[in-house]
Design a protein around this motif. Structure first.
Motif, mmCIF file in Angstrom:
data_model
loop_
_atom_site.group_PDB
_atom_site.id
_atom_site.type_symbol
_atom_site.label_atom_id
_atom_site.label_comp_id
_atom_site.label_asym_id
_atom_site.label_seq_id
_atom_site.Cartn_x
_atom_site.Cartn_y
_atom_site.Cartn_z
ATOM 1 N N GLY A 95 -58.401 18.386 -99.384
ATOM 2 C CA GLY A 95 -59.452 17.387 -99.606
ATOM 3 C C GLY A 95 -59.435 16.315 -98.532
ATOM 4 N N ARG A 96 -58.212 15.841 -98.225
ATOM 5 C CA ARG A 96 -58.102 14.767 -97.231
ATOM 6 C C ARG A 96 -58.535 15.261 -95.848
ATOM 7 N NH1 ARG A 96 -59.605 11.663 -95.453
ATOM 8 N NH2 ARG A 96 -59.219 9.464 -95.160
ATOM 9 N N ALA A 97 -58.102 16.496 -95.519
ATOM 10 C CA ALA A 97 -58.414 17.047 -94.194
ATOM 11 C C ALA A 97 -59.909 17.321 -94.049
ATOM 12 C CB ALA A 97 -57.610 18.326 -93.961
ATOM 13 N N LEU A 98 -60.525 17.885 -95.088
ATOM 14 C CA LEU A 98 -61.969 18.150 -95.023
ATOM 15 C C LEU A 98 -62.737 16.843 -94.857
ATOM 16 C CD1 LEU A 98 -62.497 20.874 -97.796
ATOM 17 C CD2 LEU A 98 -62.763 21.173 -95.319
ATOM 18 N N ALA A 99 -62.321 15.815 -95.600
ATOM 19 C CA ALA A 99 -63.011 14.519 -95.509
ATOM 20 C C ALA A 99 -62.895 13.958 -94.096
ATOM 21 C CB ALA A 99 -62.438 13.539 -96.533
ATOM 22 N N TYR A 100 -61.713 14.113 -93.496
ATOM 23 C CA TYR A 100 -61.510 13.626 -92.115
ATOM 24 C C TYR A 100 -62.392 14.411 -91.144
ATOM 25 C CZ TYR A 100 -59.180 12.311 -87.797
ATOM 26 O OH TYR A 100 -58.923 11.846 -86.538
ATOM 27 N N GLY A 101 -62.338 15.740 -91.308
ATOM 28 C CA GLY A 101 -63.103 16.603 -90.405
ATOM 29 C C GLY A 101 -64.606 16.401 -90.548
ATOM 30 N N TRP A 102 -65.061 16.147 -91.742
ATOM 31 C CA TRP A 102 -66.503 15.990 -91.982
ATOM 32 C C TRP A 102 -66.948 14.522 -91.931
ATOM 33 C CZ3 TRP A 102 -66.666 19.854 -96.739
ATOM 34 C CH2 TRP A 102 -66.593 21.169 -96.231
ATOM 35 N N ASP A 103 -65.973 13.675 -91.655
ATOM 36 C CA ASP A 103 -66.258 12.243 -91.463
ATOM 37 C C ASP A 103 -66.915 11.591 -92.691
ATOM 38 O OD1 ASP A 103 -66.154 9.899 -90.077
ATOM 39 O OD2 ASP A 103 -68.071 10.188 -89.045
ATOM 40 N N VAL A 104 -66.327 11.875 -93.852
ATOM 41 C CA VAL A 104 -66.785 11.214 -95.092
ATOM 42 C C VAL A 104 -65.551 10.592 -95.767
ATOM 43 C CG1 VAL A 104 -68.790 12.687 -95.533
ATOM 44 C CG2 VAL A 104 -66.553 13.347 -96.449
ATOM 45 N N PRO A 105 -65.744 9.599 -96.630
ATOM 46 C CA PRO A 105 -64.583 9.013 -97.304
ATOM 47 C C PRO A 105 -63.952 9.974 -98.310
ATOM 48 C CG PRO A 105 -66.617 7.988 -98.073
ATOM 49 C CD PRO A 105 -66.998 8.896 -96.945
ATOM 50 N N ALA A 106 -62.666 9.780 -98.524
ATOM 51 C CA ALA A 106 -61.944 10.545 -99.549
ATOM 52 C C ALA A 106 -61.500 9.568 -100.635
ATOM 53 C CB ALA A 106 -60.731 11.223 -98.936
ATOM 54 N N VAL A 107 -61.311 10.100 -101.827
ATOM 55 C CA VAL A 107 -60.822 9.242 -102.908
ATOM 56 C C VAL A 107 -59.870 10.038 -103.799
ATOM 57 C CG1 VAL A 107 -62.820 9.665 -104.433
ATOM 58 C CG2 VAL A 107 -61.508 7.555 -104.674
ATOM 59 N N GLU A 108 -58.770 9.375 -104.200
ATOM 60 C CA GLU A 108 -57.760 10.017 -105.059
ATOM 61 C C GLU A 108 -58.134 9.805 -106.515
ATOM 62 O OE1 GLU A 108 -54.442 7.621 -103.874
ATOM 63 O OE2 GLU A 108 -53.770 9.143 -102.440
ATOM 64 N N ILE A 109 -58.023 10.846 -107.295
ATOM 65 C CA ILE A 109 -58.365 10.741 -108.716
ATOM 66 C C ILE A 109 -57.156 11.047 -109.592
ATOM 67 C CG2 ILE A 109 -59.844 11.690 -110.556
ATOM 68 C CD1 ILE A 109 -61.336 9.978 -108.448
ATOM 69 N N HIS A 110 -57.022 10.259 -110.653
ATOM 70 C CA HIS A 110 -56.007 10.506 -111.679
ATOM 71 C C HIS A 110 -56.558 11.601 -112.591
ATOM 72 C CE1 HIS A 110 -53.367 9.894 -115.092
ATOM 73 N NE2 HIS A 110 -52.663 9.015 -114.406
ATOM 74 N N HIS A 111 -55.761 12.658 -112.744
ATOM 75 C CA HIS A 111 -56.218 13.822 -113.509
ATOM 76 C C HIS A 111 -56.692 13.447 -114.919
ATOM 77 C CE1 HIS A 111 -56.192 18.060 -114.735
ATOM 78 N NE2 HIS A 111 -55.556 17.687 -115.824
ATOM 79 N N MET A 112 -55.964 12.549 -115.583
ATOM 80 C CA MET A 112 -56.335 12.207 -116.959
ATOM 81 C C MET A 112 -57.602 11.347 -116.999
ATOM 82 S SD MET A 112 -54.239 14.061 -118.407
ATOM 83 C CE MET A 112 -54.652 13.777 -120.114
ATOM 84 N N GLU A 113 -57.836 10.579 -115.936
ATOM 85 C CA GLU A 113 -59.109 9.847 -115.860
ATOM 86 C C GLU A 113 -60.258 10.851 -115.748
ATOM 87 O OE1 GLU A 113 -60.666 7.494 -112.243
ATOM 88 O OE2 GLU A 113 -60.243 5.958 -113.751
ATOM 89 N N GLY A 114 -60.023 11.899 -114.985
ATOM 90 C CA GLY A 114 -61.019 12.971 -114.901
ATOM 91 C C GLY A 114 -61.338 13.496 -116.287
ATOM 92 N N HIS A 115 -60.299 13.830 -117.052
ATOM 93 C CA HIS A 115 -60.521 14.345 -118.410
ATOM 94 C C HIS A 115 -61.307 13.350 -119.270
ATOM 95 C CE1 HIS A 115 -58.556 18.193 -118.702
ATOM 96 N NE2 HIS A 115 -57.404 17.749 -118.234
ATOM 97 N N LEU A 116 -60.926 12.077 -119.208
ATOM 98 C CA LEU A 116 -61.575 11.142 -120.156
ATOM 99 C C LEU A 116 -63.008 10.815 -119.774
ATOM 100 C CD1 LEU A 116 -61.837 7.772 -119.732
ATOM 101 C CD2 LEU A 116 -59.371 7.952 -119.723
ATOM 102 N N LEU A 117 -63.365 11.045 -118.502
ATOM 103 C CA LEU A 117 -64.756 10.817 -118.094
ATOM 104 C C LEU A 117 -65.615 12.078 -118.248
ATOM 105 C CD1 LEU A 117 -64.104 8.715 -114.857
ATOM 106 C CD2 LEU A 117 -64.816 7.843 -117.093
#
Ligand code: KG4
Ligand code: ZN
Length: 336
Positions: A95-117
């Motif tokens: 994810g980080r490498a693709l974001a760098y290569g494609w020149d877009v921001p990356a963001v880290e997500i907490h797995h349980m936050e993913g579930h609750l949303l």
């Protein structure tokens, strides 16, 4: 905004594209269940290697199917924890490498936050604030959710997670991995009143859980009723499964009602693998109706791990201005 989401924290490789105007555009999932079945549980090294094999083809697939070019993306979100360190590393590095290569921001997500949303991807999405019951293979938590990132832990399991207890009880009944859904299916054929299992920690105040005693109780009941091959007869196995499921569901429902009462909230979000459990949904439905409260769930396929919830959480986090720096860091343990 269009966000690519990547989930690799355990044994599912999940990739999805969420668009703030059009909703969920595409999602793809590769489950490693067959790979781990012979071992009776997830083998971390095999999980990591399989994520390496599957992740980029899945990214290509969702990009192509939705007609998305890298230039159309506004960011990439990946699960940075909690989970298996090697498995997390695969998604985070990619994810980080693709974001760098494609020149877009990356963001880290907490797995349980993913579930609750995740229920927010459905029609009539829940609005903040609400209470969330997060029930997966690794977590059992009640959380007061006031807004994005504003979480107060109300209670959690002091030992095994509910899903873990389902999986372990299933193993005792000689059911294949992953045991939760299989035990639930067996329980449908059982008589839940033949055995009465304890409802741990419901006789005292508080919102914490404990499921390890229930595991021991299951083992004892299996042994006490075992035939020569070490297992009870088929009907008895189904009766034990039904009694076990009743006890877990009852315990979860009691604590959810308590949490709603304590916070005064009228919405309960239920997410994580165990939220797929039919009896849990039926019992919560009935219990909450009495209190004038409602329960919200993700669609069935998004109860368990998936990329859609990570893409959606990523959209909210990026919109709020959050960015990952260039270093790749994963957190196998990460309090929410
Ligand atoms: O959220 P998830 O996919 O992975 C984790 O983050 O842990 O949850 C998987 C867990 C497993 O323990 C599985 O047995 C359980 O959810 N599970 C169920 C059901 N479907 C999945 N447990 C009970 N009843 C079900 N129908
Ligand atoms: Zn999960």
């Amino acid at each position: 905004m269009r966000i690519l989401g990547i989930e690799t924290s355990c044994d599912e490789t999940g990739v999805a594209l969420y668009d703030s105007e059009r909703g969920l555009l595409e999602h793809a999932l590769f489950s490693q269940v067959d790979l781990h079945a012979d071992y009776g549980g997830v083998v971390p090294e095999l999980a990591s290697r399989d994520h390496v094999r599957k992740l980029l083809p899945l990214v290509r697939q969702v990009m192509e199917r939705s007609g998305t070019a890298p230039a159309d993306l506004d960011g990439i979100a990946y699960t940075a924890g909690p989970g298996l360190v090697g498995a997390l590393m695969v998604g985070a590095c990619a994810g980080r490498a693709l974001a760098y290569g494609w020149d877009v921001p990356a963001v880290e997500i907490h797995h349980m936050e993913g579930h609750l949303l995740a229920p927010m991807l459905e029609e009539n999405p829940p609005a903040f604030p609400f209470v969330a019951l997060l029930v997966s293979g690794g977590h059992t938590q009640l959380v007061d959710v006031r807004g994005l990132g504003e979480y107060e832990l109300l209670g959690e399991s002091l030992d095994d997670a509910a899903g873990e207890a389902f999986d372990k009880a299933a193993k005792m009944l000689d059911l294949d991995y992953p045991g939760g859904p299989r035990l639930a299916a067996l329980a449908e054929k059982g008589d839940p009143s033949r055995f009465t299992f304890p409802r741990p920690m419901t006789d005292r105040p508080g919102l914490d859980f404990s499921f390890s005693g229930l595991k021991t109780y299951t083992l004892t009941t299996v042994r006490d009723n075992a035939l020569e091959d070490g297992l009870p007869d088929e009907q008895t196995c189904a009766d034990i499964a039904a009694a076990f499921q009743e006890a877990v569901v009852d315990t979860l429902v009691i604590k959810c009602r308590r949490a709603l009462k304590a916070t005064g909230r009228k919405t309960l979000v239920v997410a994580g693998g165990v939220s797929a459990n039919k009896l849990l949904r039926e019992r919560l439905e009935a219990a909450l109706a009495k209190e004038g409260a409602t329960a919200c769930y993700p669609r069935h396929e998004f109860c368990t791990d998936n990329g859609a919830m990570i893409a959606y959480a990523g959209y909210l986090r990026l919109k709020a201005g959050q960015r990952a720096d260039l270093g790749v860091e994963v957190r196998p343990r990460w309090p929410m």
